[in-house]
Enzyme design. Structure first.
Site, PDB file in Angstrom:
ATOM      1  NE  ARG A   1      11.846  39.243 111.229  1.00  0.00           N
ATOM      2  CZ  ARG A   1      12.817  38.601 111.899  1.00  0.00           C
ATOM      3  NH1 ARG A   1      13.700  37.864 111.259  1.00  0.00           N
ATOM      4  NH2 ARG A   1      12.908  38.691 113.195  1.00  0.00           N
TER       5      ARG A   1
ATOM      6  CE  LYS B   1      20.910  34.259 110.637  1.00  0.00           C
ATOM      7  NZ  LYS B   1      20.667  35.641 110.922  1.00  0.00           N
TER       8      LYS B   1
ATOM      9  CG  ASP C   1      17.806  35.181 108.042  1.00  0.00           C
ATOM     10  OD1 ASP C   1      16.773  35.472 108.663  1.00  0.00           O
ATOM     11  OD2 ASP C   1      18.936  35.564 108.373  1.00  0.00           O
TER      12      ASP C   1
ATOM     13  CG  HIS D   1      23.949  31.675 117.171  1.00  0.00           C
ATOM     14  ND1 HIS D   1      24.554  32.421 116.176  1.00  0.00           N
ATOM     15  CD2 HIS D   1      22.868  32.388 117.569  1.00  0.00           C
ATOM     16  CE1 HIS D   1      23.854  33.523 115.987  1.00  0.00           C
ATOM     17  NE2 HIS D   1      22.833  33.534 116.812  1.00  0.00           N
TER      18      HIS D   1
ATOM     19  CB  SER E   1      15.984  34.851 111.570  1.00  0.00           C
ATOM     20  OG  SER E   1      17.153  35.579 111.373  1.00  0.00           O
TER      21      SER E   1
END
Ligand code: URA
Length: 436
Positions: free
Chosen positions: A168, A187, A161, A82, A183
């Site tokens: 947020r 995922k 999320d 990621h 967050s």
């Protein structure tokens, strides 16, 4: 339990229990806890922070709020990668076939791009015929058959999320390290990988502008991975200028193909080899990062990585002929050269501005619904540290029409370049590594 008591506890610096955090997240998802209480809690977290244990518990509560992908039917250690997002970041297109070529199964779900950073799915969809929507069954079968599949995110992964992030975004609570870490990791955990390699970007084009904050974020994410039993490593890489030279969907596919042939830009190649090497180590196919890197480097030069890319493109219905003939990719009818107005050295390039420039040309989406143009974008000719003479081409815009927008974008690109008499000090691309 009452939400207000949990808010008080956090406001006063207390440590929340896993059951309090689960109560909050579940209640918020069901609609029992209203936005105003969740906002107050997020602001309390923003100021008070969270311990590693709290952050892990929050992450799990969010990961458990929707579908959990079971990659069990795929044999081997599934390692995901990621990136926290960057301009010109096409690493997935390169790393996925590269590590698959040494036997690491890659079962990846990626997103579409929004704003100034493009999404992997958009880049893949610029290949004629490429399908990013496959059934879960077909996705798993393909990974078992050829070692690799990349599809669009489907289903309902970590809906808590999604809801909390939207809140947020409008309550000034995005820039909280435990909230960002949970967050991202919620995922990744819901997507089912056994191990995770994170590329945390730092610098002007990144979410985290300083090395110190990037290291804190990396540490927080690695701690979550460790707490929930997923091996995690994080690399911190510079995003003070775009990665490679191409920005825009088909242009980035073409640059990825060059990289898979061992002829890619040095920064992009180095980052892919490093991230890929950590994946290979976590996947148990090498004992050290250095050995893994050499193994992957040889796959770029012996044609194995490119062969895996072709197999992957063909398996998802795409035109694999682009690998030998990238001119089959969509291309824009006009180009506009952006010229330097001064001489010296390129001392800085504002990556974010170039990402926005590509978006304005049509390569990215300003809103979720916007259509994108796969062919347009920009190719940099000069990067930080390069000598430049007034009149030299800094970058080339690839445009649909040579109109007023193109001229405005050209001016924006010129402004994104800083030219200075002195050659800037060389910046390192790879700044640090955090492992558990
Ligand atoms: N990216 C995410 O996925 N979550 C955040 O909170 C910030 C960036």
């Amino acid at each position: 339990m009452r939400a207000v008591d949990i808010i008080h506890k956090k406001r006063d610096g207390g440590e929340l229990t896993a059951s309090e955090l689960t109560y909050l997240i579940d209640g918020y998802c069901r609609g029992d806890i209203p936005d105003y209480q969740m906002s107050a809690w997020a602001m309390a977290v923003f100021f008070r922070g969270m311990t590693a244990g709290e952050t892990a518990a929050l992450t799990l509560a969010m990961a458990n709020s929707g579908d959990q992908v079971d990659l069990g039917p795929i044999s081997g250690v599934k390692v995901d990668k990621h990136s926290t997002g960057g301009v010109g970041d096409k690493t997935t297109l390169i790393i996925a076939p590269l590590v698959a070529s040494v036997g690491i199964p890659v079962a990846k779900m990626s997103g579409k791009g929004l704003g100034h950073t493009g999404g992997t799915i958009d880049k893949l969809e610029s290949i004629e015929g490429f399908r990013t929507e496959l059934s879960r069954e077909r996705f798993m079968t393909q990974v078992n058959d050829i070692g690799l599949s990349v599809i669009g995110q489907s289903g309902n992964l970590a809906p808590a999320d999604k809801k909390l992030y939207a809140l947020r975004d409008v309550t000034g609570t995005v820039e909280s390290i435990p909230l960002i870490a949970s967050s991202v990791m919620s995922k990744k955990i819901a997507a089912g990988a056994d191990a995770i390699v994170l590329d945390v970007k730092t610098g002007s084009g990144a979410f985290m502008k300083t090395l110190e904050h990037s290291e804190q974020l990396a540490q927080a994410m690695v701690e979550i991975g460790t707490e929930v039993g997923r091996h995690t490593a994080a690399i911190i890489s510079d995003m003070d200028q775009p990665l490679g030279y191409a920005i825009g969907n088909a242009l980035e596919v073409a640059e990825s193909i060059e990289t898979l042939k061992g002829r890619g830009p040095a920064d992009l190649t180095e980052l892919c080899l490093t991230l890929g090497a950590h994946m290979v180590v976590l996947g148990g196919k090498a004992d050290s990062v250095d050995t893994a890197k050499e193994l992957l480097r040889s796959q770029l030069h012996n044609g194995a990585a490119l062969a895996k890319f072709k197999q992957f493109v063909a398996a998802q219905g795409g035109d694999e002929g682009i690998a030998d003939d990238p001119s089959r990719l969509p291309s824009a009818p006009h180009s506009v050269e952006v010229k330097a107005e001064a001489s010296g050295f390129v001392s800085a390039i504002e990556a974010e501005q170039l990402g926005l420039a590509a978006m304005l040309l049509g390569a990215g989406r300003a809103t979720k619904e916007a259509e994108i143009d796969y062919a347009v974008g920009l190719t940099l000719r000069l990067k930080v540290g390069d000598p430049v003479n007034a009149g030299d081409t800094l970058a080339v815009l690839h445009v649909r029409e040579n109109n007023e927008t193109a001229s405005e974008v050209a001016a924006r690109v010129r402004d994104a370049y800083s030219i200075n008499d002195k050659q800037p000090e060389e910046r390192k691309l790879l700044l640090s590594v955090v492992t558990s």
